[in-house]
Design an enzyme around this catalytic site. Sequence first.
Site, PDB file in Angstrom:
ATOM      1  N   ARG A  17     -10.690 -20.579   0.658  1.00  0.00           N
ATOM      2  CA  ARG A  17     -10.671 -20.097  -0.739  1.00  0.00           C
ATOM      3  C   ARG A  17     -11.174 -18.662  -0.872  1.00  0.00           C
ATOM      4  NH1 ARG A  17     -12.298 -25.531  -2.242  1.00  0.00           N
ATOM      5  NH2 ARG A  17     -10.385 -26.650  -2.793  1.00  0.00           N
TER       6      ARG A  17
ATOM      7  N   GLU B 159       4.467   9.335   0.735  1.00  0.00           N
ATOM      8  CA  GLU B 159       3.451   8.776  -0.175  1.00  0.00           C
ATOM      9  C   GLU B 159       2.343   9.805  -0.449  1.00  0.00           C
ATOM     10  OE1 GLU B 159       3.921   5.852  -1.584  1.00  0.00           O
ATOM     11  OE2 GLU B 159       5.102   4.597  -0.220  1.00  0.00           O
TER      12      GLU B 159
ATOM     13  N   HIS C 113      13.660   1.297  -4.317  1.00  0.00           N
ATOM     14  CA  HIS C 113      13.881  -0.138  -4.107  1.00  0.00           C
ATOM     15  C   HIS C 113      15.394  -0.435  -4.048  1.00  0.00           C
ATOM     16  CE1 HIS C 113      13.502  -4.467  -4.838  1.00  0.00           C
ATOM     17  NE2 HIS C 113      14.371  -4.325  -5.814  1.00  0.00           N
TER      18      HIS C 113
ATOM     19  N   GLU D 122      -3.120  -3.256 -12.604  1.00  0.00           N
ATOM     20  CA  GLU D 122      -1.877  -2.638 -13.089  1.00  0.00           C
ATOM     21  C   GLU D 122      -1.480  -3.169 -14.465  1.00  0.00           C
ATOM     22  OE1 GLU D 122       0.798  -1.994  -9.752  1.00  0.00           O
ATOM     23  OE2 GLU D 122       2.489  -2.022 -11.130  1.00  0.00           O
TER      24      GLU D 122
ATOM     25  N   HIS E 249      10.567   2.274   4.176  1.00  0.00           N
ATOM     26  CA  HIS E 249      10.080   2.245   2.790  1.00  0.00           C
ATOM     27  C   HIS E 249       9.735   3.661   2.291  1.00  0.00           C
ATOM     28  CE1 HIS E 249       7.918   0.985  -0.784  1.00  0.00           C
ATOM     29  NE2 HIS E 249       6.863   1.676  -0.368  1.00  0.00           N
TER      30      HIS E 249
ATOM     31  N   ARG F 261      -2.056   2.407 -12.930  1.00  0.00           N
ATOM     32  CA  ARG F 261      -1.715   2.102 -11.528  1.00  0.00           C
ATOM     33  C   ARG F 261      -0.197   2.104 -11.332  1.00  0.00           C
ATOM     34  NH1 ARG F 261      -4.576  -2.136  -7.310  1.00  0.00           N
ATOM     35  NH2 ARG F 261      -3.225  -1.546  -5.564  1.00  0.00           N
TER      36      ARG F 261
ATOM     37  N   HIS G  36       9.677   4.460  -6.718  1.00  0.00           N
ATOM     38  CA  HIS G  36       9.857   3.149  -6.097  1.00  0.00           C
ATOM     39  C   HIS G  36      11.021   2.357  -6.685  1.00  0.00           C
ATOM     40  CE1 HIS G  36       6.146   4.143  -4.135  1.00  0.00           C
ATOM     41  NE2 HIS G  36       6.038   2.963  -3.555  1.00  0.00           N
TER      42      HIS G  36
ATOM     43  N   ASN H 137       3.987   3.791  -8.538  1.00  0.00           N
ATOM     44  CA  ASN H 137       5.345   3.351  -8.217  1.00  0.00           C
ATOM     45  C   ASN H 137       6.374   4.460  -8.448  1.00  0.00           C
ATOM     46  OD1 ASN H 137       4.482   0.738  -7.565  1.00  0.00           O
ATOM     47  ND2 ASN H 137       4.459   0.157  -9.727  1.00  0.00           N
TER      48      ASN H 137
ATOM     49  N   LYS I  53      -6.035   7.650  -4.943  1.00  0.00           N
ATOM     50  CA  LYS I  53      -5.738   6.214  -5.036  1.00  0.00           C
ATOM     51  C   LYS I  53      -6.983   5.449  -5.512  1.00  0.00           C
ATOM     52  CE  LYS I  53      -3.535   2.189  -3.850  1.00  0.00           C
ATOM     53  NZ  LYS I  53      -2.476   1.536  -3.138  1.00  0.00           N
TER      54      LYS I  53
ATOM     55  N   LYS J 294      -3.852  -4.787  -3.013  1.00  0.00           N
ATOM     56  CA  LYS J 294      -2.589  -5.517  -3.157  1.00  0.00           C
ATOM     57  C   LYS J 294      -2.253  -6.118  -1.798  1.00  0.00           C
ATOM     58  CE  LYS J 294      -0.132  -3.277  -6.939  1.00  0.00           C
ATOM     59  NZ  LYS J 294       1.048  -2.460  -7.329  1.00  0.00           N
TER      60      LYS J 294
HETATM   61  P1  NAD Z   1       4.067  -1.037   9.732  1.00  0.00           P
HETATM   62  O1  NAD Z   1       2.796  -1.707   9.516  1.00  0.00           O
HETATM   63  O2  NAD Z   1       5.269  -1.860  10.032  1.00  0.00           O
HETATM   64  O3  NAD Z   1       3.895   0.048  10.897  1.00  0.00           O
HETATM   65  C1  NAD Z   1       5.011   0.815  11.298  1.00  0.00           C
HETATM   66  C2  NAD Z   1       5.206   0.777  12.824  1.00  0.00           C
HETATM   67  O4  NAD Z   1       4.238   1.613  13.424  1.00  0.00           O
HETATM   68  C3  NAD Z   1       5.023  -0.606  13.449  1.00  0.00           C
HETATM   69  O5  NAD Z   1       5.949  -0.717  14.509  1.00  0.00           O
HETATM   70  C4  NAD Z   1       3.608  -0.547  14.025  1.00  0.00           C
HETATM   71  O6  NAD Z   1       3.445  -1.409  15.116  1.00  0.00           O
HETATM   72  C5  NAD Z   1       3.525   0.887  14.443  1.00  0.00           C
HETATM   73  N1  NAD Z   1       2.197   1.478  14.452  1.00  0.00           N
HETATM   74  C6  NAD Z   1       1.234   1.348  13.506  1.00  0.00           C
HETATM   75  N2  NAD Z   1       0.213   2.181  13.782  1.00  0.00           N
HETATM   76  C7  NAD Z   1       0.529   2.816  14.938  1.00  0.00           C
HETATM   77  C8  NAD Z   1      -0.119   3.812  15.697  1.00  0.00           C
HETATM   78  N3  NAD Z   1      -1.270   4.379  15.300  1.00  0.00           N
HETATM   79  N4  NAD Z   1       0.470   4.230  16.845  1.00  0.00           N
HETATM   80  C9  NAD Z   1       1.681   3.714  17.225  1.00  0.00           C
HETATM   81  N5  NAD Z   1       2.361   2.799  16.514  1.00  0.00           N
HETATM   82  C10 NAD Z   1       1.783   2.362  15.387  1.00  0.00           C
HETATM   83  O7  NAD Z   1       4.506  -0.109   8.492  1.00  0.00           O
HETATM   84  P2  NAD Z   1       3.720   0.693   7.377  1.00  0.00           P
HETATM   85  O8  NAD Z   1       4.652   1.749   6.940  1.00  0.00           O
HETATM   86  O9  NAD Z   1       2.346   1.038   7.765  1.00  0.00           O
HETATM   87  O10 NAD Z   1       3.577  -0.398   6.209  1.00  0.00           O
HETATM   88  C11 NAD Z   1       4.698  -0.905   5.546  1.00  0.00           C
HETATM   89  C12 NAD Z   1       4.264  -2.113   4.760  1.00  0.00           C
HETATM   90  O11 NAD Z   1       3.262  -1.719   3.827  1.00  0.00           O
HETATM   91  C13 NAD Z   1       5.372  -2.758   3.964  1.00  0.00           C
HETATM   92  O12 NAD Z   1       5.350  -4.140   4.191  1.00  0.00           O
HETATM   93  C14 NAD Z   1       5.013  -2.459   2.514  1.00  0.00           C
HETATM   94  O13 NAD Z   1       5.446  -3.463   1.640  1.00  0.00           O
HETATM   95  C15 NAD Z   1       3.521  -2.374   2.585  1.00  0.00           C
HETATM   96  N6  NAD Z   1       2.898  -1.573   1.533  1.00  0.00           N
HETATM   97  C16 NAD Z   1       1.846  -2.119   0.880  1.00  0.00           C
HETATM   98  C17 NAD Z   1       1.200  -1.398  -0.109  1.00  0.00           C
HETATM   99  C18 NAD Z   1       0.005  -1.997  -0.788  1.00  0.00           C
HETATM  100  O14 NAD Z   1      -0.506  -1.391  -1.750  1.00  0.00           O
HETATM  101  N7  NAD Z   1      -0.514  -3.102  -0.324  1.00  0.00           N
HETATM  102  C19 NAD Z   1       1.609  -0.091  -0.421  1.00  0.00           C
HETATM  103  C20 NAD Z   1       2.694   0.442   0.284  1.00  0.00           C
HETATM  104  C21 NAD Z   1       3.330  -0.307   1.265  1.00  0.00           C
HETATM  105  N1  GLY Z   2       1.109   1.023  -3.595  1.00  0.00           N
HETATM  106  C1  GLY Z   2       1.082   0.735  -4.995  1.00  0.00           C
HETATM  107  C2  GLY Z   2      -0.232   0.225  -5.444  1.00  0.00           C
HETATM  108  O1  GLY Z   2      -1.145   0.059  -4.674  1.00  0.00           O
HETATM  109  O2  GLY Z   2      -0.369  -0.048  -6.601  1.00  0.00           O
END
Ligand code: NAD
Ligand code: GLY
Length: 364
Positions: free
Chosen positions: A121, A185, A253, A237, A267, A242, A249, A246, A227, A143
Amino acid sequence: MESLTVELGARSYPILIGDGLIRDIGRHVAPILKRPRTMIVTDSHVADHYLIPLGTSLGMEGISFSSFVLDPGEGTKSWAGLARLTEWLIGEGIERGDHVIALGGGVIGDLVGFACSIVKRGCNFIQVPTTLLAQVDSSVGGKTAINVPAGKNLVGAFHQPAMVVIDPTTLETLPRRELGAGYAEVVKYGLIDDAGFFAWCEANGAALLAGDSAARHKAIAHSVSAKARIVAADERETQDIRALLNLGHSFGHALEAETGYSDRLLHGEAVAAGMVLAHQFSAANGLCPSEDAARVRDHLASVDLPHSLASAGVNTDGAALAAHMAHDKKVRGGKLPLILTRGIGQSFVTDEYGLDAVAAFLDN
Ligand code: NAD
Ligand code: GLY
């Protein structure tokens, strides 16, 4: 080392930023642990580079740990990934007061955060982001989510980390394309409400992407503090604050959906093209000077990011793209709020424009 705080009352937490922090993380984490034991979750790309240094640093503080290495890629952020991770955590004897370390990009951070929101939980987690996207955006703000067959990030929770530890030197091993996607970003923070920072990006973005460590540090610290401020003002949000994160986005999207959420368009790359489209749509509707829209396009083009439908590899008609936008999870009462702008650094939320207007714009 730089330190700032996400101000959320009893759930406030520190963000530490410093070159080489992964090798010194034990010292920073030890004071918040309830017992000298943690669990590290990562993916195999990141494990190859950073699992041993991080584990060694924990060991030097007398903190024992076990580790779980998942497959890299968006597919891990799934029901199956969540099931494997939660069962592993329970098998490891996790207690409610424990802290799990999410070592990786946004995929690992989102999955671990969600798992920690539901296991026992709710237990604690520490974000150690290793992509630029995760360092400037996803690791802060709480998030968390997984993807389900109906769409990306549709099942999740708000669950704030207990600490975020950013070591910009981890970007040295990140593939250039992933670095570019994260840079979109960074630019976003300038476009939202900080024209001066956008001008800084125009002057320093190329150096940052080429590996300039001072530029990298400045971009991360500036972005993450923006941020933190936005999240503190509107954690869930609900106030159109917040939601400004987006920017780009909704258009992005549609492009991601059109390209099948695949490696054809990352992305951040979709967000880059989406931010140009949001500025061009604003200009077409007399909201924003067309010179500002051109500046945004030119800067993103100059660092090899997609800046048009064609450069994003999309040549679908406007109605089909707008139809993807209609499935956006931000739709409220049948209307999709768009983030538009009155100029660089002057974005705002509006639901005055229907998807038919968006479709007609995309066809031009
Ligand atoms: P990811 O986590 O898939 O990483 C991208 C690639 O880089 C992967 O292959 C990973 O293994 C590799 N990698 C990571 N760090 C590395 C390093 N230092 N050296 C070598 N390789 C490395 O992608 P991302 O772009 O970090 O994240 C995308 C995700 O984030 C999506 O699922 C998206 O929905 C999410 N997201 C969430 C929020 C939020 O607020 N929570 C905001 C934006 C995006
Ligand atoms: N990446 C969008 C948010 O955190 O609200």
